[in-house]
Scaffold this motif. Structure first.
Motif, PDB file in Angstrom:
ATOM      1  N   HIS A 103      -7.819   7.013-112.565  1.00 57.26           N
ATOM      2  CA  HIS A 103      -8.317   6.326-113.757  1.00 57.26           C
ATOM      3  C   HIS A 103      -9.673   5.690-113.447  1.00 57.26           C
ATOM      4  O   HIS A 103      -9.929   5.252-112.322  1.00 57.26           O
ATOM      5  CB  HIS A 103      -7.346   5.227-114.201  1.00 57.26           C
ATOM      6  CG  HIS A 103      -6.033   5.741-114.708  1.00 57.26           C
ATOM      7  ND1 HIS A 103      -4.902   5.791-113.921  1.00 57.26           N
ATOM      8  CD2 HIS A 103      -5.680   6.239-115.922  1.00 57.26           C
ATOM      9  CE1 HIS A 103      -3.902   6.284-114.627  1.00 57.26           C
ATOM     10  NE2 HIS A 103      -4.349   6.575-115.835  1.00 57.26           N
ATOM     11  N   GLY A 104     -10.529   5.641-114.437  1.00 62.17           N
ATOM     12  CA  GLY A 104     -11.813   4.971-114.290  1.00 62.17           C
ATOM     13  C   GLY A 104     -12.785   5.726-113.406  1.00 62.17           C
ATOM     14  O   GLY A 104     -12.767   6.955-113.333  1.00 62.17           O
TER      15      GLY A 104
ATOM     16  N   LYS B  32      -1.079   3.402-123.732  1.00 59.89           N
ATOM     17  CA  LYS B  32      -2.334   3.812-124.358  1.00 59.89           C
ATOM     18  C   LYS B  32      -3.320   4.327-123.310  1.00 59.89           C
ATOM     19  O   LYS B  32      -3.335   3.870-122.175  1.00 59.89           O
ATOM     20  CB  LYS B  32      -2.950   2.652-125.128  1.00 59.89           C
ATOM     21  CG  LYS B  32      -2.116   2.177-126.306  1.00 59.89           C
ATOM     22  CD  LYS B  32      -2.808   1.042-127.032  1.00 59.89           C
ATOM     23  CE  LYS B  32      -1.976   0.572-128.220  1.00 59.89           C
ATOM     24  NZ  LYS B  32      -2.635  -0.553-128.946  1.00 59.89           N
ATOM     25  N   GLY B  33      -4.132   5.243-123.726  1.00 57.91           N
ATOM     26  CA  GLY B  33      -5.144   5.791-122.841  1.00 57.91           C
ATOM     27  C   GLY B  33      -5.666   7.104-123.385  1.00 57.91           C
ATOM     28  O   GLY B  33      -5.226   7.591-124.435  1.00 57.91           O
ATOM     29  N   ARG B  34      -6.589   7.706-122.625  1.00 57.22           N
ATOM     30  CA  ARG B  34      -7.206   8.937-123.120  1.00 57.22           C
ATOM     31  C   ARG B  34      -7.861   9.687-121.960  1.00 57.22           C
ATOM     32  O   ARG B  34      -8.433   9.079-121.060  1.00 57.22           O
ATOM     33  CB  ARG B  34      -8.271   8.592-124.176  1.00 57.22           C
ATOM     34  CG  ARG B  34      -8.919   9.776-124.873  1.00 57.22           C
ATOM     35  CD  ARG B  34      -9.997   9.275-125.836  1.00 57.22           C
ATOM     36  NE  ARG B  34      -9.464   8.374-126.833  1.00 57.22           N
ATOM     37  CZ  ARG B  34      -9.051   8.752-128.049  1.00 57.22           C
ATOM     38  NH1 ARG B  34      -9.120  10.030-128.381  1.00 57.22           N
ATOM     39  NH2 ARG B  34      -8.592   7.869-128.897  1.00 57.22           N
TER      40      ARG B  34
ATOM     41  N   LEU C 157     -10.565   9.759-117.146  1.00 55.22           N
ATOM     42  CA  LEU C 157      -9.216   9.336-117.489  1.00 55.22           C
ATOM     43  C   LEU C 157      -9.199   7.817-117.621  1.00 55.22           C
ATOM     44  O   LEU C 157      -9.515   7.104-116.674  1.00 55.22           O
ATOM     45  CB  LEU C 157      -8.241   9.802-116.410  1.00 55.22           C
ATOM     46  CG  LEU C 157      -6.755   9.579-116.668  1.00 55.22           C
ATOM     47  CD1 LEU C 157      -6.309  10.284-117.948  1.00 55.22           C
ATOM     48  CD2 LEU C 157      -5.931  10.061-115.476  1.00 55.22           C
ATOM     49  N   ARG C 158      -8.827   7.354-118.821  1.00 58.73           N
ATOM     50  CA  ARG C 158      -8.864   5.916-119.108  1.00 58.73           C
ATOM     51  C   ARG C 158      -7.469   5.429-119.463  1.00 58.73           C
ATOM     52  O   ARG C 158      -6.752   6.073-120.223  1.00 58.73           O
ATOM     53  CB  ARG C 158      -9.804   5.650-120.286  1.00 58.73           C
ATOM     54  CG  ARG C 158     -10.101   4.181-120.547  1.00 58.73           C
ATOM     55  CD  ARG C 158     -10.972   4.043-121.781  1.00 58.73           C
ATOM     56  NE  ARG C 158     -10.214   4.236-123.014  1.00 58.73           N
ATOM     57  CZ  ARG C 158     -10.752   4.532-124.199  1.00 58.73           C
ATOM     58  NH1 ARG C 158     -12.065   4.718-124.290  1.00 58.73           N
ATOM     59  NH2 ARG C 158     -10.003   4.666-125.269  1.00 58.73           N
TER      60      ARG C 158
ATOM     61  N   ASN D  74      -2.956  12.624-113.698  1.00 56.28           N
ATOM     62  CA  ASN D  74      -3.228  11.515-112.779  1.00 56.28           C
ATOM     63  C   ASN D  74      -2.485  11.715-111.456  1.00 56.28           C
ATOM     64  O   ASN D  74      -3.048  11.507-110.366  1.00 56.28           O
ATOM     65  CB  ASN D  74      -2.819  10.194-113.427  1.00 56.28           C
ATOM     66  CG  ASN D  74      -2.938   9.008-112.484  1.00 56.28           C
ATOM     67  OD1 ASN D  74      -1.942   8.400-112.114  1.00 56.28           O
ATOM     68  ND2 ASN D  74      -4.152   8.674-112.081  1.00 56.28           N
ATOM     69  N   GLN D  75      -1.226  12.133-111.524  1.00 53.59           N
ATOM     70  CA  GLN D  75      -0.431  12.352-110.315  1.00 53.59           C
ATOM     71  C   GLN D  75      -0.986  13.500-109.478  1.00 53.59           C
ATOM     72  O   GLN D  75      -0.853  13.491-108.256  1.00 53.59           O
ATOM     73  CB  GLN D  75       1.025  12.617-110.696  1.00 53.59           C
ATOM     74  CG  GLN D  75       1.743  11.395-111.253  1.00 53.59           C
ATOM     75  CD  GLN D  75       3.135  11.715-111.768  1.00 53.59           C
ATOM     76  OE1 GLN D  75       3.473  12.885-112.013  1.00 53.59           O
ATOM     77  NE2 GLN D  75       3.955  10.700-111.951  1.00 53.59           N
ATOM     78  N   LEU D  76      -1.629  14.474-110.113  1.00 58.57           N
ATOM     79  CA  LEU D  76      -2.218  15.588-109.383  1.00 58.57           C
ATOM     80  C   LEU D  76      -3.485  15.189-108.626  1.00 58.57           C
ATOM     81  O   LEU D  76      -3.897  15.878-107.692  1.00 58.57           O
ATOM     82  CB  LEU D  76      -2.542  16.737-110.341  1.00 58.57           C
ATOM     83  CG  LEU D  76      -1.349  17.544-110.855  1.00 58.57           C
ATOM     84  CD1 LEU D  76      -1.790  18.510-111.948  1.00 58.57           C
ATOM     85  CD2 LEU D  76      -0.670  18.292-109.728  1.00 58.57           C
ATOM     86  N   GLY D  77      -4.109  14.072-109.054  1.00 56.83           N
ATOM     87  CA  GLY D  77      -5.279  13.620-108.301  1.00 56.83           C
ATOM     88  C   GLY D  77      -6.514  13.295-109.113  1.00 56.83           C
ATOM     89  O   GLY D  77      -7.618  13.290-108.562  1.00 56.83           O
ATOM     90  N   LEU D  78      -6.355  12.994-110.407  1.00 62.07           N
ATOM     91  CA  LEU D  78      -7.489  12.522-111.208  1.00 62.07           C
ATOM     92  C   LEU D  78      -7.300  11.024-111.442  1.00 62.07           C
ATOM     93  O   LEU D  78      -6.451  10.621-112.240  1.00 62.07           O
ATOM     94  CB  LEU D  78      -7.566  13.264-112.545  1.00 62.07           C
ATOM     95  CG  LEU D  78      -8.700  12.817-113.484  1.00 62.07           C
ATOM     96  CD1 LEU D  78     -10.063  12.996-112.818  1.00 62.07           C
ATOM     97  CD2 LEU D  78      -8.657  13.594-114.795  1.00 62.07           C
TER      98      LEU D  78
END
Length: 288
Positions: A116-117, A52-54, A45-46, A110-114
Protein backbone atom coordinates in the motif's frame (compact mmCIF):
# COMPACT_ATOMS: atom_id res chain seq x y z
CA UNK A 1 -34.88 -23.83 16.01
CA UNK A 2 -34.92 -22.99 12.32
CA UNK A 3 -32.88 -25.27 10.09
CA UNK A 4 -30.41 -23.97 7.51
CA UNK A 5 -31.11 -24.53 3.87
CA UNK A 6 -29.12 -27.56 2.61
CA UNK A 7 -27.11 -25.40 0.20
CA UNK A 8 -26.39 -22.51 2.56
CA UNK A 9 -23.01 -23.91 3.65
CA UNK A 10 -21.89 -24.10 0.00
CA UNK A 11 -22.64 -20.48 -0.91
CA UNK A 12 -19.50 -18.64 -2.03
CA UNK A 13 -18.48 -15.22 -3.30
CA UNK A 14 -18.32 -16.74 -6.79
CA UNK A 15 -22.05 -17.44 -6.55
CA UNK A 16 -22.74 -13.81 -5.62
CA UNK A 17 -20.58 -12.47 -8.45
CA UNK A 18 -21.75 -14.99 -10.99
CA UNK A 19 -18.11 -15.60 -12.01
CA UNK A 20 -15.23 -17.87 -11.08
CA UNK A 21 -12.53 -15.93 -9.21
CA UNK A 22 -10.39 -18.88 -8.08
CA UNK A 23 -7.73 -18.45 -10.78
CA UNK A 24 -7.42 -14.68 -10.48
CA UNK A 25 -3.77 -13.57 -10.31
CA UNK A 26 -2.34 -17.07 -10.62
CA UNK A 27 1.18 -15.91 -11.48
CA UNK A 28 1.98 -19.16 -13.26
CA UNK A 29 -0.35 -17.86 -15.99
CA UNK A 30 1.66 -15.59 -18.36
CA UNK A 31 -1.02 -12.88 -18.58
CA UNK A 32 -1.35 -12.57 -14.79
CA UNK A 33 2.42 -12.63 -14.29
CA UNK A 34 2.73 -9.76 -16.80
CA UNK A 35 -0.17 -7.89 -15.21
CA UNK A 36 1.32 -8.20 -11.73
CA UNK A 37 4.72 -6.96 -12.89
CA UNK A 38 3.06 -3.95 -14.51
CA UNK A 39 0.99 -3.26 -11.37
CA UNK A 40 4.05 -3.42 -9.12
CA UNK A 41 5.88 -0.90 -11.27
CA UNK A 42 3.06 1.44 -12.33
CA UNK A 43 0.08 0.70 -10.09
CA UNK A 44 -0.99 2.34 -6.84
CA UNK A 45 -2.72 0.44 -4.03
CA UNK A 46 -4.47 2.64 -1.47
CA UNK A 47 -6.12 1.64 1.79
CA UNK A 48 -8.58 4.12 3.32
CA UNK A 49 -9.24 2.17 6.51
CA UNK A 50 -11.64 -0.67 7.10
CA UNK A 51 -12.65 -2.30 3.84
CA UNK A 52 -12.27 0.84 1.77
CA UNK A 53 -9.52 1.31 -0.74
CA UNK A 54 -8.64 1.26 -4.41
CA UNK A 55 -6.13 -0.10 -6.88
CA UNK A 56 -5.42 2.27 -9.77
CA UNK A 57 -3.24 2.36 -12.85
CA UNK A 58 -2.94 5.54 -14.89
CA UNK A 59 -1.21 5.47 -18.27
CA UNK A 60 -1.20 7.45 -21.50
CA UNK A 61 -4.55 7.22 -23.23
CA UNK A 62 -2.85 5.81 -26.35
CA UNK A 63 -2.22 2.64 -24.31
CA UNK A 64 -5.84 2.23 -23.14
CA UNK A 65 -6.13 -1.18 -24.82
CA UNK A 66 -3.81 -2.62 -22.16
CA UNK A 67 -6.16 -1.44 -19.40
CA UNK A 68 -9.03 -3.10 -21.24
CA UNK A 69 -7.04 -6.33 -21.13
CA UNK A 70 -6.55 -5.90 -17.38
CA UNK A 71 -10.28 -5.36 -17.03
CA UNK A 72 -10.99 -8.50 -19.07
CA UNK A 73 -8.60 -10.55 -16.91
CA UNK A 74 -10.20 -9.32 -13.68
CA UNK A 75 -13.38 -11.14 -12.58
CA UNK A 76 -14.45 -8.23 -10.35
CA UNK A 77 -16.13 -4.96 -11.18
CA UNK A 78 -13.63 -2.35 -12.36
CA UNK A 79 -13.80 0.83 -14.40
CA UNK A 80 -11.79 2.70 -17.01
CA UNK A 81 -12.04 6.46 -17.30
CA UNK A 82 -10.15 9.10 -19.28
CA UNK A 83 -9.05 12.57 -18.29
CA UNK A 84 -7.00 15.49 -19.57
CA UNK A 85 -4.84 17.55 -17.21
CA UNK A 86 -1.60 19.51 -16.93
CA UNK A 87 1.53 17.80 -15.60
CA UNK A 88 5.16 18.69 -14.95
CA UNK A 89 6.01 17.19 -18.33
CA UNK A 90 3.20 18.43 -20.57
CA UNK A 91 0.72 21.27 -20.57
CA UNK A 92 -1.98 18.87 -21.74
CA UNK A 93 -1.80 15.19 -20.86
CA UNK A 94 -4.54 12.77 -21.94
CA UNK A 95 -4.53 9.69 -19.71
CA UNK A 96 -6.59 6.57 -19.04
CA UNK A 97 -7.26 5.33 -15.50
CA UNK A 98 -8.19 1.79 -14.47
CA UNK A 99 -9.75 1.45 -11.00
CA UNK A 100 -10.48 -1.68 -8.97
CA UNK A 101 -12.19 -1.47 -5.55
CA UNK A 102 -12.92 -5.10 -4.65
CA UNK A 103 -11.51 -5.87 -1.19
CA UNK A 104 -10.92 -9.51 -2.09
CA UNK A 105 -8.99 -8.58 -5.25
CA UNK A 106 -6.96 -5.90 -3.48
CA UNK A 107 -6.11 -8.26 -0.61
CA UNK A 108 -4.83 -10.93 -2.97
CA UNK A 109 -2.70 -8.45 -4.95
CA UNK A 110 -1.30 -7.01 -1.73
CA UNK A 111 -0.42 -10.49 -0.42
CA UNK A 112 1.40 -11.25 -3.69
CA UNK A 113 3.70 -8.29 -3.13
CA UNK A 114 2.14 -4.94 -4.07
CA UNK A 115 2.43 -2.73 -0.95
CA UNK A 116 0.00 0.00 0.00
CA UNK A 117 1.12 3.56 -0.63
CA UNK A 118 4.64 4.47 -1.73
CA UNK A 119 6.33 1.32 -2.95
CA UNK A 120 9.13 2.08 -5.42
CA UNK A 121 11.95 0.81 -3.17
CA UNK A 122 9.96 -1.95 -1.46
CA UNK A 123 8.72 -4.08 -4.35
CA UNK A 124 10.36 -7.47 -4.93
CA UNK A 125 9.83 -10.34 -7.38
CA UNK A 126 7.10 -12.75 -6.23
CA UNK A 127 8.10 -15.31 -3.62
CA UNK A 128 5.96 -18.00 -5.19
CA UNK A 129 6.15 -19.79 -8.53
CA UNK A 130 5.59 -17.34 -11.39
CA UNK A 131 6.15 -16.94 -15.13
CA UNK A 132 9.44 -15.08 -15.03
CA UNK A 133 9.82 -13.61 -18.50
CA UNK A 134 6.20 -12.40 -18.51
CA UNK A 135 6.64 -10.78 -15.10
CA UNK A 136 9.80 -8.98 -16.22
CA UNK A 137 8.14 -7.83 -19.43
CA UNK A 138 5.39 -6.26 -17.32
CA UNK A 139 7.93 -4.41 -15.19
CA UNK A 140 9.80 -3.17 -18.27
CA UNK A 141 6.62 -2.13 -20.08
CA UNK A 142 5.75 0.01 -17.06
CA UNK A 143 9.16 1.40 -16.08
CA UNK A 144 11.49 0.62 -18.97
CA UNK A 145 12.18 1.35 -22.62
CA UNK A 146 12.75 -0.63 -25.79
CA UNK A 147 14.00 0.77 -29.09
CA UNK A 148 17.06 2.29 -30.73
CA UNK A 149 19.64 4.64 -29.28
CA UNK A 150 20.53 7.93 -30.97
CA UNK A 151 23.47 6.07 -32.56
CA UNK A 152 21.07 3.53 -34.07
CA UNK A 153 21.86 0.63 -31.70
CA UNK A 154 19.12 -1.65 -30.28
CA UNK A 155 18.55 -1.25 -26.55
CA UNK A 156 16.34 -2.33 -23.69
CA UNK A 157 16.49 -0.59 -20.32
CA UNK A 158 14.83 -0.47 -16.92
CA UNK A 159 14.66 2.42 -14.46
CA UNK A 160 13.81 1.29 -10.92
CA UNK A 161 14.35 2.31 -7.31
CA UNK A 162 14.03 -1.28 -6.09
CA UNK A 163 17.28 -3.13 -5.42
CA UNK A 164 15.47 -6.48 -5.53
CA UNK A 165 13.91 -5.81 -8.95
CA UNK A 166 17.16 -4.45 -10.39
CA UNK A 167 19.16 -7.41 -9.10
CA UNK A 168 16.63 -9.88 -10.45
CA UNK A 169 16.71 -8.36 -13.94
CA UNK A 170 20.53 -8.50 -13.94
CA UNK A 171 20.47 -12.13 -12.77
CA UNK A 172 17.87 -13.17 -15.33
CA UNK A 173 19.41 -11.24 -18.24
CA UNK A 174 22.82 -12.78 -17.54
CA UNK A 175 21.32 -16.24 -18.04
CA UNK A 176 19.83 -15.16 -21.38
CA UNK A 177 22.64 -12.99 -22.77
CA UNK A 178 25.76 -13.74 -20.72
CA UNK A 179 26.14 -10.00 -20.06
CA UNK A 180 26.93 -8.91 -16.51
CA UNK A 181 25.74 -5.68 -14.93
CA UNK A 182 26.77 -4.12 -11.62
CA UNK A 183 23.97 -2.38 -9.75
CA UNK A 184 24.77 1.21 -8.83
CA UNK A 185 22.29 3.92 -7.90
CA UNK A 186 22.31 7.15 -9.86
CA UNK A 187 23.99 9.81 -7.68
CA UNK A 188 21.37 12.42 -8.64
CA UNK A 189 18.17 10.64 -7.65
CA UNK A 190 19.16 7.25 -6.24
CA UNK A 191 17.65 5.31 -9.14
CA UNK A 192 19.09 2.27 -10.91
CA UNK A 193 19.39 2.62 -14.69
CA UNK A 194 20.03 -0.83 -16.20
CA UNK A 195 20.83 -0.91 -19.90
CA UNK A 196 21.49 -3.62 -22.51
CA UNK A 197 22.47 -2.76 -26.08
CA UNK A 198 23.25 -4.33 -29.45
CA UNK A 199 23.27 -8.17 -29.54
CA UNK A 200 22.56 -8.40 -25.81
CA UNK A 201 19.48 -6.24 -26.28
CA UNK A 202 18.34 -8.30 -29.25
CA UNK A 203 18.68 -11.57 -27.32
CA UNK A 204 16.87 -10.29 -24.22
CA UNK A 205 14.10 -8.57 -26.16
CA UNK A 206 13.41 -11.58 -28.39
CA UNK A 207 13.11 -13.71 -25.23
CA UNK A 208 10.80 -11.35 -23.33
CA UNK A 209 8.64 -10.14 -26.22
CA UNK A 210 7.52 -13.33 -27.92
CA UNK A 211 4.71 -13.75 -30.48
CA UNK A 212 1.20 -12.89 -29.22
CA UNK A 213 2.38 -12.01 -25.71
CA UNK A 214 0.43 -9.51 -23.62
CA UNK A 215 2.25 -6.19 -23.88
CA UNK A 216 1.95 -2.51 -24.68
CA UNK A 217 1.35 -2.52 -28.44
CA UNK A 218 3.93 0.20 -29.13
CA UNK A 219 6.66 -1.58 -27.15
CA UNK A 220 5.90 -4.90 -28.79
CA UNK A 221 6.23 -3.19 -32.17
CA UNK A 222 9.55 -1.65 -31.12
CA UNK A 223 10.74 -5.01 -29.81
CA UNK A 224 9.91 -6.72 -33.09
CA UNK A 225 11.86 -4.10 -35.02
CA UNK A 226 15.10 -4.85 -33.14
CA UNK A 227 15.49 -8.17 -34.97
CA UNK A 228 16.20 -6.21 -38.18
CA UNK A 229 19.45 -4.71 -36.84
CA UNK A 230 22.78 -6.18 -37.91
CA UNK A 231 26.15 -5.07 -36.60
CA UNK A 232 28.10 -3.01 -39.17
CA UNK A 233 31.11 -4.81 -40.61
CA UNK A 234 33.35 -2.03 -39.31
CA UNK A 235 32.19 -2.55 -35.72
CA UNK A 236 33.70 -5.47 -33.79
CA UNK A 237 31.86 -6.85 -30.76
CA UNK A 238 33.49 -6.30 -27.39
CA UNK A 239 35.28 -9.45 -26.14
CA UNK A 240 33.58 -11.24 -23.22
CA UNK A 241 34.58 -10.16 -19.73
CA UNK A 242 37.38 -12.25 -18.22
CA UNK A 243 36.51 -13.91 -14.90
CA UNK A 244 39.87 -13.97 -13.16
CA UNK A 245 40.39 -16.73 -10.60
CA UNK A 246 43.09 -17.11 -7.94
CA UNK A 247 44.69 -19.88 -10.00
CA UNK A 248 44.82 -17.65 -13.10
CA UNK A 249 46.36 -14.86 -11.03
CA UNK A 250 49.06 -17.24 -9.73
CA UNK A 251 49.92 -18.35 -13.27
CA UNK A 252 50.09 -14.74 -14.40
CA UNK A 253 52.42 -13.66 -11.59
CA UNK A 254 54.64 -16.73 -11.93
CA UNK A 255 55.11 -16.47 -15.71
CA UNK A 256 58.56 -15.10 -16.75
CA UNK A 257 57.04 -12.83 -19.41
CA UNK A 258 53.65 -11.51 -20.45
CA UNK A 259 53.91 -13.55 -23.64
CA UNK A 260 54.33 -16.75 -21.61
CA UNK A 261 51.37 -15.85 -19.40
CA UNK A 262 49.17 -15.01 -22.39
CA UNK A 263 50.03 -18.31 -24.08
CA UNK A 264 49.37 -20.39 -20.95
CA UNK A 265 46.10 -18.61 -20.12
CA UNK A 266 44.96 -18.35 -23.75
CA UNK A 267 44.42 -14.61 -23.34
CA UNK A 268 45.75 -11.50 -25.04
CA UNK A 269 48.95 -9.85 -23.80
CA UNK A 270 47.06 -6.61 -23.16
CA UNK A 271 44.54 -8.36 -20.89
CA UNK A 272 47.38 -9.99 -18.94
CA UNK A 273 49.25 -6.70 -18.68
CA UNK A 274 46.22 -4.87 -17.24
CA UNK A 275 45.51 -7.65 -14.73
CA UNK A 276 49.13 -7.87 -13.59
CA UNK A 277 49.26 -4.10 -13.09
CA UNK A 278 46.12 -4.31 -10.91
CA UNK A 279 47.62 -7.12 -8.84
CA UNK A 280 50.99 -5.42 -8.35
CA UNK A 281 49.37 -2.10 -7.41
CA UNK A 282 46.84 -3.86 -5.10
CA UNK A 283 43.89 -2.64 -7.15
CA UNK A 284 42.82 -6.30 -7.24
CA UNK A 285 43.47 -8.68 -4.31
CA UNK A 286 46.51 -10.92 -4.57
CA UNK A 287 45.86 -14.69 -4.73
CA UNK A 288 46.17 -16.62 -1.48
Amino acid sequence: MAECEPSAQQFTLDDALGVDTTGFMDLRVPEYAYMFGFLQADGHLRSDGGQKGRLTVEINARDIDLLREFQRLTPYNSSITERTRSTNFAETHHSALWSLCSLEARTKINQLGLPHGRKSRKITPPRIEFSRRDYLRGVIDADGSVGYTSQGFPFISLTTASTAIGAYLCFYARKITGAERTLKRNARDGIYNILYTKENAQALVSHLYYKDCLSLARKLSAANSLAEWARPASSKPRPPRIRWTSEMDRILLAAPTLANAAAELNLSKSACQVRRWKLLHVVAPLPD
